[in-house]
Design a protein around this motif. Structure first.
Motif, mmCIF file in Angstrom:
data_model
loop_
_atom_site.group_PDB
_atom_site.id
_atom_site.type_symbol
_atom_site.label_atom_id
_atom_site.label_comp_id
_atom_site.label_asym_id
_atom_site.label_seq_id
_atom_site.Cartn_x
_atom_site.Cartn_y
_atom_site.Cartn_z
ATOM 1 N N GLU A 97 82.591 -41.585 -30.871
ATOM 2 C CA GLU A 97 83.553 -40.570 -30.434
ATOM 3 C C GLU A 97 83.287 -40.144 -28.987
ATOM 4 O O GLU A 97 84.196 -40.092 -28.157
ATOM 5 C CB GLU A 97 83.470 -39.363 -31.368
ATOM 6 N N ILE A 98 82.006 -39.914 -28.675
ATOM 7 C CA ILE A 98 81.702 -39.412 -27.328
ATOM 8 C C ILE A 98 81.916 -40.508 -26.283
ATOM 9 O O ILE A 98 82.302 -40.237 -25.146
ATOM 10 C CB ILE A 98 80.282 -38.787 -27.252
ATOM 11 N N THR A 142 80.603 -51.115 -27.391
ATOM 12 C CA THR A 142 79.328 -51.686 -26.950
ATOM 13 C C THR A 142 78.294 -50.583 -26.694
ATOM 14 O O THR A 142 77.164 -50.666 -27.168
ATOM 15 C CB THR A 142 79.538 -52.445 -25.630
ATOM 16 N N THR A 143 78.709 -49.547 -25.977
ATOM 17 C CA THR A 143 77.745 -48.485 -25.636
ATOM 18 C C THR A 143 77.452 -47.620 -26.877
ATOM 19 O O THR A 143 76.346 -47.083 -26.996
ATOM 20 C CB THR A 143 78.257 -47.602 -24.475
ATOM 21 N N ALA A 144 78.427 -47.520 -27.786
ATOM 22 C CA ALA A 144 78.168 -46.769 -29.034
ATOM 23 C C ALA A 144 77.100 -47.512 -29.838
ATOM 24 O O ALA A 144 76.161 -46.891 -30.368
ATOM 25 C CB ALA A 144 79.448 -46.625 -29.850
ATOM 26 N N ALA A 145 77.213 -48.838 -29.900
ATOM 27 C CA ALA A 145 76.201 -49.613 -30.641
ATOM 28 C C ALA A 145 74.852 -49.502 -29.934
ATOM 29 O O ALA A 145 73.826 -49.228 -30.572
ATOM 30 C CB ALA A 145 76.634 -51.080 -30.751
ATOM 31 N N GLY A 146 74.850 -49.677 -28.605
ATOM 32 C CA GLY A 146 73.591 -49.630 -27.849
ATOM 33 C C GLY A 146 72.867 -48.303 -28.036
ATOM 34 O O GLY A 146 71.663 -48.266 -28.320
ATOM 35 N N SER A 147 73.602 -47.182 -27.921
ATOM 36 C CA SER A 147 72.939 -45.878 -28.029
ATOM 37 C C SER A 147 72.506 -45.611 -29.475
ATOM 38 O O SER A 147 71.447 -45.011 -29.715
ATOM 39 C CB SER A 147 73.859 -44.763 -27.529
ATOM 40 N N SER A 148 73.292 -46.072 -30.461
ATOM 41 C CA SER A 148 72.908 -45.847 -31.866
ATOM 42 C C SER A 148 71.650 -46.646 -32.197
ATOM 43 O O SER A 148 70.736 -46.136 -32.862
ATOM 44 C CB SER A 148 74.045 -46.278 -32.811
ATOM 45 N N PHE A 149 71.597 -47.913 -31.746
ATOM 46 C CA PHE A 149 70.386 -48.703 -31.980
ATOM 47 C C PHE A 149 69.181 -48.014 -31.323
ATOM 48 O O PHE A 149 68.104 -47.948 -31.897
ATOM 49 C CB PHE A 149 70.537 -50.130 -31.431
ATOM 50 N N PHE A 150 69.404 -47.496 -30.110
ATOM 51 C CA PHE A 150 68.286 -46.845 -29.400
ATOM 52 C C PHE A 150 67.734 -45.678 -30.224
ATOM 53 O O PHE A 150 66.519 -45.542 -30.402
ATOM 54 C CB PHE A 150 68.760 -46.355 -28.023
ATOM 55 N N LEU A 151 68.620 -44.825 -30.740
ATOM 56 C CA LEU A 151 68.142 -43.655 -31.493
ATOM 57 C C LEU A 151 67.403 -44.091 -32.767
ATOM 58 O O LEU A 151 66.377 -43.504 -33.138
ATOM 59 C CB LEU A 151 69.319 -42.723 -31.833
ATOM 60 N N CYS A 152 67.918 -45.152 -33.403
ATOM 61 C CA CYS A 152 67.233 -45.650 -34.601
ATOM 62 C C CYS A 152 65.860 -46.208 -34.244
ATOM 63 O O CYS A 152 64.900 -46.045 -35.007
ATOM 64 C CB CYS A 152 68.065 -46.734 -35.292
ATOM 65 N N VAL A 153 65.761 -46.878 -33.074
ATOM 66 C CA VAL A 153 64.460 -47.401 -32.630
ATOM 67 C C VAL A 153 63.473 -46.247 -32.466
ATOM 68 O O VAL A 153 62.310 -46.343 -32.845
ATOM 69 C CB VAL A 153 64.603 -48.188 -31.295
ATOM 70 N N MET A 154 63.946 -45.131 -31.907
ATOM 71 C CA MET A 154 63.056 -43.985 -31.702
ATOM 72 C C MET A 154 62.476 -43.522 -33.047
ATOM 73 O O MET A 154 61.313 -43.152 -33.140
ATOM 74 C CB MET A 154 63.805 -42.816 -31.039
ATOM 75 N N GLY A 155 63.302 -43.563 -34.086
ATOM 76 C CA GLY A 155 62.828 -43.169 -35.424
ATOM 77 C C GLY A 155 61.869 -44.209 -36.004
ATOM 78 O O GLY A 155 60.900 -43.860 -36.685
ATOM 79 N N ALA A 156 62.158 -45.467 -35.706
ATOM 80 C CA ALA A 156 61.332 -46.540 -36.283
ATOM 81 C C ALA A 156 60.005 -46.671 -35.554
ATOM 82 O O ALA A 156 59.028 -47.178 -36.118
ATOM 83 C CB ALA A 156 62.095 -47.869 -36.226
ATOM 84 N N ARG A 157 59.953 -46.253 -34.291
ATOM 85 C CA ARG A 157 58.732 -46.432 -33.502
ATOM 86 C C ARG A 157 58.311 -45.108 -32.834
ATOM 87 O O ARG A 157 58.519 -44.904 -31.617
ATOM 88 C CB ARG A 157 58.972 -47.508 -32.423
ATOM 89 N N PRO A 158 57.700 -44.214 -33.620
ATOM 90 C CA PRO A 158 57.292 -42.913 -33.056
ATOM 91 C C PRO A 158 56.360 -43.063 -31.859
ATOM 92 O O PRO A 158 56.367 -42.221 -30.955
ATOM 93 C CB PRO A 158 56.574 -42.231 -34.226
ATOM 94 N N ASP A 159 55.558 -44.149 -31.824
ATOM 95 C CA ASP A 159 54.643 -44.347 -30.691
ATOM 96 C C ASP A 159 55.421 -44.543 -29.387
ATOM 97 O O ASP A 159 55.073 -43.994 -28.341
ATOM 98 C CB ASP A 159 53.717 -45.556 -30.947
ATOM 99 N N ILE A 160 56.518 -45.291 -29.468
ATOM 100 C CA ILE A 160 57.361 -45.521 -28.280
ATOM 101 C C ILE A 160 58.078 -44.217 -27.914
ATOM 102 O O ILE A 160 58.162 -43.842 -26.745
ATOM 103 C CB ILE A 160 58.422 -46.623 -28.559
ATOM 104 N N GLN A 161 58.553 -43.531 -28.951
ATOM 105 C CA GLN A 161 59.279 -42.278 -28.697
ATOM 106 C C GLN A 161 58.387 -41.291 -27.935
ATOM 107 O O GLN A 161 58.856 -40.618 -27.002
ATOM 108 C CB GLN A 161 59.753 -41.658 -30.011
#
Ligand code: HEM
Length: 547
Positions: free
Chosen positions: A176-177, A352-371
């Motif tokens: 949406e954004i 494309t950017t909706a997918a990219g940003s959603s994957f990024f946020l999920c990565v942050m959850g999956a990898r707290p060390d990177i976050q």
């Protein structure tokens, strides 16, 4: 009499078939030598694709580990030969070429939507339109969008506040954004971005893409004469209607503004600091030493990298305004052509950017060390200030940038692209093999980005892949989320700038709670890469630290 007629028809059909096979003899001879399965008569390997989208991706990916699929593999979809390339040297031959520019017939399903829009057009039309559109995505134009990028980040943060603490699918919020931001920046139309229209639009785009992808992969849905009788055809028309309704409104609004002489273009910021930053970017561009801010391998240049001086003041208009002005000045652009480009850019620019940003946020959850490291960098730049993200900040957010690039490596929003070969092509990786004219060449970005000989431990998320010293040793065409060469993505710089600002702002406010590990995600082969298991994240408000 009937028997005689039947025999004559069968003989004519057989004759036609033999003639048709003979006309393709050259293709069959060359195809025979290519690695990959032969397939069954008439249907080829079509049954491999008679699966759900997530199974298609996983089947193809598993296939890519077979011994004979090192750099390429052929697939027969019915009578159509497709060759998947995953070696950067071969991919360079296609993407850097000024000859192999024609999109493959699989893109024809976009025609009712995009007409002769940039993504699927060809020849002089594509060349002329590309020349008109590329300058509207120049850095100088994008810098006007800084305020809008910041304001829109705040808007989505406010919306996501209501979800705090509990798991929710962030993809709808991102979609949406992204639509709203595109409308307010590239299209220069503010009012149209209000309300829930943008989410309805984004959801319809997803439904239309699912249907087009089904037609690309399932041979029985390909002929229009069969497809039109299906339930999918009705759904396609319904959702296309919703999509066109929004884009028509946007076009009419902007045209009306233009004819009434209302100034809607966002002003250029003339502050000293901005000037300094702009200069710095150009010097960096010229030195050719840091292209990563724009999602491209160092050393690769395209028409978006032209020097500032080559873009005259007059040409610095955002996309839609520039198109309407050209049409007004008699540059031969019709209303329909402009609408085709609006449709193309609205789609390419948001999903494309909706997918990219959603994957990024999920990565942050999956990898707290990177976050943790992302947050550390953000805090060191912003502390507890709530000021806007500036252009200079986007240059300094180096770790965030590497994380975005690594997200685009592992989860490229456009997982594959395709061209129709206009001439036989001798491969660089296997000079003994030639790909025949007329077949579809599929650039397998998803697999390319996961080659263990290019990216050590390719399945592991590692932003250090994009440290300059590690990137320098790789082939230019090893990282191509935005494609590359003359038909590369015109929105590359826009996308990277928008992603950095949006994600930096979100991470200033929220921490993503630990979530599902990446190995358990179910990816979906689609026109735009998605997760079938949803983009679930749980957000926690951050306590701010002093800089
Ligand atoms: C993360 C975000 C994005 C990614 C990964 C991406 C990726 C791509 C790729 C791979 C292509 C080539 C497609 C093909 O050959 O089939 C492409 C083309 C294109 N993209 Fe993007 N894109 C992104 C964002 C954007 C944005 C924000 C815009 C515009 C606002 C945009 C506009 C276009 C257009 C117009 C083309 C067609 C270019 C041509 O054929 O000359 N894209 N993009």
């Amino acid at each position: 009499m009937f028997l005689l007629l039947s025999v004559m028809v069968a003989a004519a059909a057989a004759l036609y078939y033999v003639k048709w096979r003979m006309s393709r003899q050259h293709m069959y001879e060359l195809a025979e030598k290519l690695p990959g399965e032969r397939g069954l008569p008439l249907i080829g390997n079509a049954m491999r694709f008679a699966l759900s989208p997530n199974k298609i991706l996983h089947t193809l990916y598993d296939m890519s580990f077979q011994d004979d699929f090192q750099d390429l593999a052929k697939i027969w979809l019915g009578h159509r030969l497709m060759v998947i390339l995953v070696n950067p040297k071969d991919i360079e031959l296609i993407l850097s070429s000024n000859v192999h520019l024609r999109k493959s017939p699989e893109y024809r399903y976009f025609e009712p939507w995009f007409g002769n829009g940039l993504l699927i057009s060809y020849g002089d039309t594509w060349k002329t339109h590309r020349k008109m559109i590329a300058p509207t995505f120049h850095l100088n134009v994008l810098k006007r969008f800084m305020d809008e990028f910041n304001k829109n980040s705040k808007r989505v943060i406010d919306r996501m506040n209501t979800e705090e603490g509990k798991p929710f699918d962030c993809h709808d919020y991102m979609s949406e954004i992204m639509v709203e931001t595109l409308l307010e920046t590239v299209m220069g139309v503010k009012q149209a971005a209000q309300g829930r229209n943008c989410l309805t639009y984004a959801l319809s785009v997803m439904d239309v893409c699912d249907i087009m992808h089904a037609r690309q992969t399932k041979i029985w849905l390909r002929p229009d004469s069969l497809f039109k009788w299906t339930y999918m055809a009705k759904e396609f028309d319904k959702h296309l209607g919703i999509i066109m309704n929004l884009t028509n409104k946007v076009f009419m609004k902007k045209k009306d503004d233009y004819s009434q002489n209302r100034v809607t273009t966002l002003p250029v910021k003339e502050e000293k600091e901005e000037k300094k930053v702009e200069k710095k970017i150009i010097v960096e561009d010229a030195k050719n030493n840091d292209k990563f801010s724009y999602g491209q391998s160092a050393g690769l240049k395209d028409d978006l990298d032209v020097d500032d001086n080559e873009i005259g003041e007059k040409k610095r208009l955002p996309f839609l305004e520039a198109m309407i002005e050209r049409a007004h000045n008699g540059d031969g652009l019709t209303d329909q052509e402009i609408k085709n480009q609006v449709n193309t850019i609205m789609f390419e620019g948001h999903d494309t950017t909706a997918a990219g940003s959603s994957f990024f946020l999920c990565v942050m959850g999956a990898r707290p060390d990177i976050q943790e490291k992302v947050l550390e960098e953000i805090d060191s730049i912003f502390g507890d200030s709530d000021r806007e993200v500036t252009f200079q900040d986007t240059l300094e957010l180096k770790y965030l940038e590497r994380c975005i690039m690594e997200t685009l490596r592992l989860f490229p929003p456009v997982p594959a692209i395709s061209r129709e070969l206009e001439h036989d092509l001798q491969l660089a990786s296997r000079p003994d093999l030639v790909i025949p004219t007329g077949c579809s060449v599929i650039v397998g970005t998803f697999k390319l980005h996961r080659r263990p000989d290019i990216y050590p431990n390719p399945e592991v998320f590692n932003p250090d892949h994009f440290l300059p010293e590690n990137a320098a040793s790789r082939h230019y065409y090893s990282f191509i989320p935005f494609s590359a060469g003359p038909r590369s993505c015109v929105g590359r710089k826009y996308a990277m700038l928008k992603l950095k600002i949006l994600l930096a702002n979100i991470m200033r406010q929220f921490k993503v709670k630990p979530g599902k590990p990446m190995e358990e995600w179910r990816l979906q082969a689609d026109i735009i890469l998605k997760r079938t298991d949803g983009f679930d994240v749980a957000l926690e408000r951050r306590k701010h630290v002093k800089a």
